[in-house]
Design an enzyme around this catalytic site. Structure first.
Site, PDB file in Angstrom:
ATOM      1  CG  LEU A 140      -2.208   0.707   1.223  1.00 61.40           C
ATOM      2  CD1 LEU A 140      -3.073   0.144   0.131  1.00 61.40           C
ATOM      3  CD2 LEU A 140      -2.901   0.536   2.545  1.00 61.40           C
ATOM      4  CG  ASP A 141       1.654   4.043  -3.411  1.00 62.01           C
ATOM      5  OD1 ASP A 141       1.221   4.550  -4.447  1.00 62.01           O
ATOM      6  OD2 ASP A 141       2.691   3.376  -3.320  1.00 62.01           O
TER       7      ASP A 141
END
Lengths: 258, 401
Positions: free
Chosen positions: A57-58
């Site tokens: 997840l960024d």
């Protein structure tokens, strides 16, 4: 974790000398706890915890993030091989274009967007879905001429079981209020930057430009927002409850696919 | 603004795609292309309202009031595209036309009449106008052009375009089968002429008919709203949702009412699948679309239900999930169905085109050369409004985004 009562110390049988009656020493078998298991000798039970992460997840994205603890790390690879879809809510803004496709980058151009209507957006979404559906069938490596390919296609279960470029299985417009819009995207093998790029491309197709304001993962395979723990809930009890709840679901999913 | 475009794909060497550089490359590095496997945009001057694919040729028509209303390309050995004067020798005509060339029609009022629809068969074509009846050209060895058969007539380089006007009311649809023609009038009657050895004229005999004659049988008195044919079998849909069939039944197309292989009188097909909105006939298989948006196929060949279903006499439904229907998109419906000789095409209400069937010389447009056993989406950059299927090529009218 270390404060929780650990398992009882092992017991073993030792022959201990006890003073017998009348002065002779006799050996009596007595069950005595092993000294090596004593907590003061052994030390705290858990010193390191192995934690593995699921799909990345960024920094700028938010949402469900799957972690595996200890032996659960092995289940993580199995879950990856199941190739289940992830669901994102993506928020976008018409009228701007930036270099990294999100609203915090440097501005590249500004455009008008009054001509955009919900029908035009839905038309573009239908085309995106169509092309990605074709990519789905092509990367799944099934021979199209067989009967089982036909049956899988009818049920909608064809999906790539190996490496493939990002594929969007379904995309839908949730909200549309110029200049903002929200999309729900179901996808496979993607990265959040790819989703931002998709928002940018939708803006280009509509003869305007768009940036992505928000990316939020609401589902990752079997884990939904309801199973996720908030920042305030990061304590032992809730973690244990969560593991308990998800255990059956994960097992069923892995057995179904593999 | 949304523009109207025409996309073509399939076999190129007959010139039916209308792109001369596929057959005779204009630049030295280009090689002649035998097959165009994916949709290719065809530049046209006018907006094309109707298109039809025959056996190696194509007709495009526009509803304009200009003098030139119809263009043709492809095979012209039987003058199915009219007389195309050759530029090298002004007395002779072209046998192959490689790009859309205007077809001169002998209209009385060329600046007022509009062309409504065109249709193509094996070697003949029909052009329907709004006020001047039907024009027919091409091969007439079986009377399919609606005029008397002349012994030993040479059809190539012929200037003859026949006009048909006497029907009970205005003709609203023309359909070409392989060697016969069907006309549907506003009152709901069907007329036929041409070859009848398989009973496809539906007139009660197996001889050829050279004058359009009204059909009786089960459709006598019924208001027919659509007729369809491409090979030797014909289907008609009435306004109440019933379907009638006649013609060739060697491939179980009409096996639910009769065991004979040729039916020369229209028979009602008692299917219990709901009210039928549209029907299309192919060479060996038939397809109907019901009011609810379900698609049913029957006949012989690749029907679209996987490689195991090759022949059935009773209509079988194709699952709507193959057309993109799912819990996520519950309002996707099939809006139109079309048939080529051994291919089927379906258009959804979202403007997507699905094709399946035998991929003869790349005519499916999927980009692959293999036969397609279940509906497959064709990637067209635009919303597909209509499609015309031929033997080895297809033409689609598309609205750009």
């Amino acid at each position: 974790l270390n404060a929780a009562p650990g398992c009882a110390p092992r017991q073993h049988v030792r022959f201990l000398p006890t003073p017998g009656d009348g002065g002779t020493t006799e050996l009596v078998a007595v069950r005595v706890p092993v000294l090596a298991d004593h907590p003061l000798v052994r030390g705290p039970r858990f010193r390191h915890l192995k934690i593995g992460a699921g799909h990345r997840l960024d920094l700028k994205a938010s949402g469900v993030f799957v972690l595996g603890i200890g032996h659960g790390n092995k289940l993580l690879t199995d879950l990856y091989n199941c190739h289940l879809t992830k669901v994102y809510t993506v928020g976008g803004l018409f009228g701007k274009a930036t270099d990294d496709f999100s609203d915090t980058g440097t501005l590249v151009e500004k455009t008008t967007f009054d001509h955009i209507t919900r029908e035009k957006l839905e038309r573009i979404l239908a085309v995106i879905q169509g092309t990605h559906h074709k990519a789905l069938l092509m990367h799944s490596n099934i021979d199209m001429k067989t009967q089982e390919a036909y049956e899988l296609a009818v049920k909608g279960l064809i999906r790539p079981m190996g490496k493939s470029p990002p594929i969007i299985t379904a995309i839908r417009c949730l909200q549309f209020a110029l200049p903002e819009f929200h999309l729900e995207i179901h996808c496979l093998h993607e990265t959040q930057q790819y989703l931002r790029k998709m928002v940018h491309e939708i803006g280009l197709e509509l003869k305007s430009s768009a940036v992505c304001t928000q990316v939020r993962r609401i589902r990752d395979g079997v884990f939904t927002l309801d199973d996720a723990l908030l920042r305030t809930q990061w304590n032992l009890q809730s973690v244990q409850n969560a593991i308990q709840n998800c255990r059956l679901k994960v097992k069923a999913e892995i057995e179904k696919t593999l | 603004k949304r523009k109207d475009r025409v996309f073509v794909w399939g076999f190129c060497y007959s010139g039916a795609l209308g792109v001369p550089s596929f057959v005779k490359p204009d630049v030295g590095w280009k090689k002649p292309r035998r097959i165009q496997p994916t949709p290719y945009r065809l530049e046209t001057e006018e907006k094309i309202s109707s298109a039809a694919c025959g056996y190696g040729f194509t007709l495009l028509s526009s509803s304009t009031t200009d003098i030139i209303k119809v263009w043709g390309m492809g095979l012209n050995k039987d003058s199915q595209l009219g007389f195309q004067r050759s530029r090298r020798d002004l007395t002779k005509g072209y046998e192959y036309v490689l790009e859309p060339s205007p077809i001169p029609l002998p209209l009385e009022k060329p600046q007022q009449t509009r062309v409504l629809q065109v249709s193509c068969g094996r070697a003949h074509s029909l052009i329907l106008t709004d006020s001047e009846g039907v024009f027919t050209m091409g091969n007439n060895s079986y009377g399919q052009c609606g005029r008397k058969v002349v012994e030993d007539e040479t059809y190539s380089e012929s200037h003859l375009i026949h006009q048909l006007k006497d029907f009970d009311s205005r003709v609203v649809q023309v359909v070409c089968g392989q060697d016969h023609s069907l006309f549907r009038t506003k009152k709901g009657a069907v007329y036929a002429c041409g070859w009848g050895a398989d009973g496809q004229t539906g007139l009660g005999h197996y001889n050829i008919t050279s004058v359009p004659t009204k059909l009786r049988g089960d459709i006598d008195g019924v208001n027919i709203i659509q007729v369809s044919s491409y090979g030797d079998c014909c289907l008609a849909v009435s306004d109440e949702g019933d379907v009638f069939g006649w013609g060739n039944s060697e491939y179980l197309q009409l096996a639910c009412v009769t065991e004979t292989t040729q039916v020369n009188v229209p028979r009602h097909l008692p299917f219990k699948i709901g009210k039928i909105k549209e029907a299309a006939c192919g060479g060996t298989g038939n397809i109907v679309l019901t009011e609810e948006g379900n698609v049913f196929v029957w006949g012989y060949g690749i029907l679209g239900k996987g490689p195991n279903v090759t022949e059935t006499a009773v209509p079988e439904m194709i699952p709507p999930s193959l057309f993109g229907w799912s819990d996520f998109n519950p309002d996707i419906r099939v809006a139109h169905v079309r048939c080529g000789l051994s291919q089927f095409a379906a258009l959804t209400n979202r403007g997507e085109l699905f094709v399946w069937g035998k991929n003869l010389r790349g005519c499916l447009g999927t980009g692959r050369m293999e036969d397609q056993y279940f509906p497959w989406r064709v990637t067209v950059p635009g919303e597909v409004v209509d499609v015309a299927c031929g033997v080895d090529h297809m033409v689609s009218m598309v609205k750009s985004f």
